[in-house]
Each structure stands twice: as structure tokens, then as C-alpha cells.
Design a protein around this motif. Structure first.
Motif, PDB file in Angstrom:
ATOM      1  N   GLY A 164      13.443   4.379   2.227  1.00  0.00           N
ATOM      2  CA  GLY A 164      13.672   5.724   1.687  1.00  0.00           C
ATOM      3  C   GLY A 164      12.599   6.135   0.698  1.00  0.00           C
ATOM      4  O   GLY A 164      12.079   7.256   0.747  1.00  0.00           O
ATOM      5  N   THR A 165      12.252   5.226  -0.198  1.00  0.00           N
ATOM      6  CA  THR A 165      11.204   5.512  -1.188  1.00  0.00           C
ATOM      7  C   THR A 165       9.871   5.746  -0.501  1.00  0.00           C
ATOM      8  O   THR A 165       9.140   6.688  -0.831  1.00  0.00           O
ATOM      9  N   ARG A 166       9.537   4.901   0.468  1.00  0.00           N
ATOM     10  CA  ARG A 166       8.278   5.072   1.205  1.00  0.00           C
ATOM     11  C   ARG A 166       8.242   6.415   1.915  1.00  0.00           C
ATOM     12  O   ARG A 166       7.225   7.119   1.901  1.00  0.00           O
ATOM     13  N   THR A 167       9.373   6.783   2.515  1.00  0.00           N
ATOM     14  CA  THR A 167       9.440   8.054   3.238  1.00  0.00           C
ATOM     15  C   THR A 167       9.271   9.237   2.297  1.00  0.00           C
ATOM     16  O   THR A 167       8.579  10.211   2.609  1.00  0.00           O
TER      17      THR A 167
ATOM     18  N   VAL B 281       2.557   7.645  -7.729  1.00  0.00           N
ATOM     19  CA  VAL B 281       2.213   9.046  -7.956  1.00  0.00           C
ATOM     20  C   VAL B 281       1.140   9.180  -9.040  1.00  0.00           C
ATOM     21  O   VAL B 281       0.193   9.965  -8.902  1.00  0.00           O
ATOM     22  N   ALA B 282       1.260   8.411 -10.112  1.00  0.00           N
ATOM     23  CA  ALA B 282       0.243   8.442 -11.169  1.00  0.00           C
ATOM     24  C   ALA B 282      -1.113   8.014 -10.612  1.00  0.00           C
ATOM     25  O   ALA B 282      -2.149   8.623 -10.912  1.00  0.00           O
ATOM     26  N   LYS B 283      -1.114   6.984  -9.786  1.00  0.00           N
ATOM     27  CA  LYS B 283      -2.349   6.459  -9.203  1.00  0.00           C
ATOM     28  C   LYS B 283      -2.978   7.471  -8.254  1.00  0.00           C
ATOM     29  O   LYS B 283      -4.196   7.695  -8.291  1.00  0.00           O
ATOM     30  N   LYS B 284      -2.160   8.085  -7.415  1.00  0.00           N
ATOM     31  CA  LYS B 284      -2.659   9.018  -6.396  1.00  0.00           C
ATOM     32  C   LYS B 284      -3.127  10.340  -6.994  1.00  0.00           C
ATOM     33  O   LYS B 284      -4.216  10.826  -6.683  1.00  0.00           O
ATOM     34  N   PHE B 285      -2.297  10.931  -7.842  1.00  0.00           N
ATOM     35  CA  PHE B 285      -2.558  12.301  -8.300  1.00  0.00           C
ATOM     36  C   PHE B 285      -3.178  12.386  -9.693  1.00  0.00           C
ATOM     37  O   PHE B 285      -3.481  13.486 -10.164  1.00  0.00           O
TER      38      PHE B 285
ATOM     39  N   GLU C 220       0.833  -1.199   0.000  1.00  0.00           N
ATOM     40  CA  GLU C 220       0.000   0.000   0.000  1.00  0.00           C
ATOM     41  C   GLU C 220       0.872   1.256   0.000  1.00  0.00           C
ATOM     42  O   GLU C 220       1.731   1.432   0.858  1.00  0.00           O
ATOM     43  N   LEU C 221       0.653   2.108  -0.985  1.00  0.00           N
ATOM     44  CA  LEU C 221       1.377   3.374  -1.099  1.00  0.00           C
ATOM     45  C   LEU C 221       0.396   4.486  -1.446  1.00  0.00           C
ATOM     46  O   LEU C 221      -0.431   4.321  -2.351  1.00  0.00           O
ATOM     47  N   LEU C 222       0.488   5.588  -0.747  1.00  0.00           N
ATOM     48  CA  LEU C 222      -0.368   6.752  -0.989  1.00  0.00           C
ATOM     49  C   LEU C 222      -1.850   6.372  -1.050  1.00  0.00           C
ATOM     50  O   LEU C 222      -2.620   6.896  -1.847  1.00  0.00           O
TER      51      LEU C 222
ATOM     52  N   LYS D 169      -0.398  -3.600 -14.778  1.00  0.00           N
ATOM     53  CA  LYS D 169      -1.107  -4.320 -13.713  1.00  0.00           C
ATOM     54  C   LYS D 169      -1.846  -3.367 -12.776  1.00  0.00           C
ATOM     55  O   LYS D 169      -2.906  -3.697 -12.240  1.00  0.00           O
ATOM     56  N   ASN D 170      -1.285  -2.176 -12.576  1.00  0.00           N
ATOM     57  CA  ASN D 170      -1.889  -1.198 -11.664  1.00  0.00           C
ATOM     58  C   ASN D 170      -2.754  -0.168 -12.391  1.00  0.00           C
ATOM     59  O   ASN D 170      -3.143   0.849 -11.813  1.00  0.00           O
ATOM     60  N   ASN D 171      -3.029  -0.442 -13.663  1.00  0.00           N
ATOM     61  CA  ASN D 171      -3.958   0.381 -14.456  1.00  0.00           C
ATOM     62  C   ASN D 171      -3.534   1.846 -14.586  1.00  0.00           C
ATOM     63  O   ASN D 171      -4.367   2.749 -14.547  1.00  0.00           O
ATOM     64  N   VAL D 172      -2.228   2.069 -14.745  1.00  0.00           N
ATOM     65  CA  VAL D 172      -1.741   3.434 -14.983  1.00  0.00           C
ATOM     66  C   VAL D 172      -0.893   3.510 -16.254  1.00  0.00           C
ATOM     67  O   VAL D 172      -0.188   4.495 -16.470  1.00  0.00           O
ATOM     68  N   ALA D 173      -0.965   2.490 -17.088  1.00  0.00           N
ATOM     69  CA  ALA D 173      -0.152   2.473 -18.301  1.00  0.00           C
ATOM     70  C   ALA D 173      -0.455   3.674 -19.189  1.00  0.00           C
ATOM     71  O   ALA D 173       0.446   4.206 -19.856  1.00  0.00           O
ATOM     72  N   ASP D 174      -1.707   4.122 -19.188  1.00  0.00           N
ATOM     73  CA  ASP D 174      -2.084   5.259 -20.038  1.00  0.00           C
ATOM     74  C   ASP D 174      -1.621   6.593 -19.479  1.00  0.00           C
ATOM     75  O   ASP D 174      -1.660   7.612 -20.170  1.00  0.00           O
ATOM     76  N   MET D 175      -1.159   6.604 -18.224  1.00  0.00           N
ATOM     77  CA  MET D 175      -0.673   7.833 -17.592  1.00  0.00           C
ATOM     78  C   MET D 175       0.847   7.875 -17.493  1.00  0.00           C
ATOM     79  O   MET D 175       1.409   8.857 -17.003  1.00  0.00           O
TER      80      MET D 175
END
Length: 206
Positions: free
Chosen positions: A52-55, A84-88, A29-31, A111-117
Motif C-alpha cells: 500500500g505504501t509503495r503504491t 518524499v524528502a529525498k525525491k522532492f 528502492e523508492l521514488l 542514514k538516508n541523509n535527510v535529517a536536515d529536511m
């Protein structure tokens, strides 16, 4: 034996890793979104999302995100760009020198449905970057050396639109204070927007 030694010494910032494939899958789980990731040998942090990435992602709530496209510099298997694409719901360019990591990033974006972004392509630091962005996010590969890390930070200004921001994460013990000085030298400003367990989230604005 020489091939085994080569694979053992191979770094995740190698352009074409030769290590034997060893795929791994996990959810994280992120953002606020549950995301799926496929990883492999020859990429950074293959078992889980590094602290670091999570932070850095968590610190985005402590700042404003400028308008414009976002660049995930050194995307690896796509964690930051996808989150970031998923969240914003923003367009994100995701680049890395590592071709194996980029293939994984493409799989994960789909897989996360952000290929178009997302636009995922190879670039050694900024070599293949021609656009200007509202935000550049980077978790620099410290093992690649000071020259690479410094270029990632200082040259970001050339690829940001006016008012655009660079946000980077580094550990204090691995050079966060000197990185802040490098950013201040390039941008005329650099602030610590968040700290957690020795990790500094640094921000500079063009």
C-alpha cells in the motif's frame, strides 16, 4: 505468560511498545532512490515496505504536489517521509503515536541523509499538529478502528493550506469506498487517482 500474551496482542499503533527488540535492516528502492531502513518489533511492516505504501508513493507521479511543507501522518519507521524528502527535496514533518517507531525514523532519516529536511515528533493523529501543509500523506492503521481512520481523513482539511491535498491509501476490502465518502464529505471532493491490486489511492483538495 501474561507479559507474553500482552506482547502478542500489542499493535503497532501502541504509544510505547513493550515487545522484545528484534532489529532488522534492509535496503529498498523508492521514488528512484536506494534507501536504507532499520526496523524493530512493535512497528508496522518490519520486514519490507508494504504494498500500500509503495503504491501510494508511485501514485505521486499521477498528481501535482502543492507548494508548502509535507506531513507524513503515521510515519512508522519513516518510509514515506524519507522517500518524499529525498525525491522532492522538501521539508517533511513525520509524526506517529509509536515512540519506538519514531526513534527508528530518526535513525533512518540520518542514514538516508535527510535529517536536515525532516522534523520527527510524537502526535496521536493531529493532537500535536499546529501547522498547515501543502500535502498530507497517510496510510491509515485500519486495525486502530474506524474512528481513528475517519479522524485522520476528515480532520486533514483543518491542517491543509488553501489548495493543499490529502492523499491516502486504503484497500477496497478494508473500506476504501467509505473512506472516499468521508473525504468527500469533509472536502467537497475526493477522487481515486490510482488503483492497484485492490488498493485505492484517494485524493482530496482543500
Amino acid at each position: 505468560m501474561k507479559n507474553i500474551d500482552k506482547q502478542a496482542n500489542e499493535q503497532y499503533f501502541t504509544a510505547e511498545p513493550t515487545a522484545e527488540h528484534n532489529y532488522h535492516h534492509f535496503d529498498f528502492e523508492l521514488l528512484g532512490h536506494q534507501l536504507y531502513f532499520q526496523t524493530d518489533s512493535g512497528v508496522f511492516s518490519k520486514r519490507t515496505i508494504d504494498f500500500g505504501t509503495r503504491t501510494m508513493l508511485e501514485a505521486l507521479s499521477k498528481t501535482t504536489i502543492p507548494e508548502g511543507k509535507i506531513l507524513d501522518l503515521g510515519t512508522g519507521y519513516g518510509v514515506v517521509g524519507i522517500a518524499v524528502a529525498k525525491k522532492f527535496k522538501r521539508t517533511v514533518d513525520m509524526v506517529d503515536v509509536n515512540e519506538r517507531a519514531l526513534q527508528l525514523a530518526r535513525v533512518n532519516a540520518k542514514k538516508n541523509n535527510v535529517a536536515d529536511m525532516t522534523h520527527i515528533f510524537q502526535s496521536d493523529v493531529y493532537d500535536n499538529i499546529s501547522e498547515q501543509y501543502g500535502l498530507i500523506l497517510v496510510n491509515p492503521p485500519i486495525r486502530a478502528g474506524k474512528k481513528v481512520v475517519t479522524s485522520m481523513l476528515q480532520e486533514a482539511k483543518l491542517h491543509l493550506q488553501p489548495g493543499g491535498k490529502l492523499i491516502a491509501v486504503l484497500q477496497k476490502k478494508q473500506g476504501a469506498p467509505s473512506a472516499q465518502k468521508n473525504m468527500a464529505e469533509a472536502f467537497g471532493n475526493a477522487q481515486v487517482i490510482h488503483k492497484d491490486k485492490g488498493y485505492y489511492i484517494l485524493e482530496s483538495t482543500r
